[in-house]
Enzyme design. Sequence first.
Site, PDB file in Angstrom:
ATOM      1  N   GLY A  63     -51.417 -88.051  45.835  1.00  0.00           N
ATOM      2  CA  GLY A  63     -50.961 -86.708  46.144  1.00  0.00           C
ATOM      3  C   GLY A  63     -51.490 -85.668  45.182  1.00  0.00           C
ATOM      4  O   GLY A  63     -52.273 -85.964  44.283  1.00  0.00           O
ATOM      5  N   SER A  64     -51.006 -84.455  45.374  1.00  0.00           N
ATOM      6  CA  SER A  64     -51.532 -83.310  44.630  1.00  0.00           C
ATOM      7  C   SER A  64     -50.863 -83.165  43.271  1.00  0.00           C
ATOM      8  O   SER A  64     -49.876 -83.830  42.962  1.00  0.00           O
ATOM      9  CB  SER A  64     -51.324 -82.034  45.437  1.00  0.00           C
ATOM     10  OG  SER A  64     -49.966 -81.669  45.407  1.00  0.00           O
ATOM     11  N   THR A  65     -51.385 -82.234  42.494  1.00  0.00           N
ATOM     12  CA  THR A  65     -50.911 -82.024  41.133  1.00  0.00           C
ATOM     13  C   THR A  65     -49.469 -81.555  41.063  1.00  0.00           C
ATOM     14  O   THR A  65     -48.834 -81.688  40.020  1.00  0.00           O
ATOM     15  CB  THR A  65     -51.808 -81.012  40.390  1.00  0.00           C
ATOM     16  OG1 THR A  65     -51.850 -79.801  41.150  1.00  0.00           O
ATOM     17  CG2 THR A  65     -53.202 -81.554  40.215  1.00  0.00           C
TER      18      THR A  65
END
Length: 139
Positions: A63-65
């Site tokens: 997933g993203s930051t």
Amino acid sequence: MKFEIKGRQVVRGKASGKALVTDEPICYLGGVDVKTGIITEVGHPLYGKSIAGKVLVFPTGKGSTGGSYLIYEAASNGVGPCAMINRKIEQVTAVGCIIAEIPVLDRLEQDPISTIKDDDFVEVDADNGVITITRGEAS
């Protein structure tokens, strides 16, 4: 039965608790309710289970930051895992655990996913790069 496995320190610290194990990556952004600690990703093997206070054992994050902050938020809400063990950690999970002060080990001598079982009692000593697993009656 009690045994030890060595690994690489990612985030220092010590914690212990019952293991929650999956062979699927975990995404905090949309995959974990940071207010309850429940896995909410539909189709995930841990769907509906709580990570709160567990030693969370999984291959890596995904997933993203934004997931880094969500790890911190879950910990701040008292529903995060007490420690994490990964096959190979990635940056989002590492940063989240650093800011949340969650001890983490990866690259263990043995595959943690096949070695550690749900509800094993796991003592994580990331300071010294070792976990102690207690299985059976003593757990």
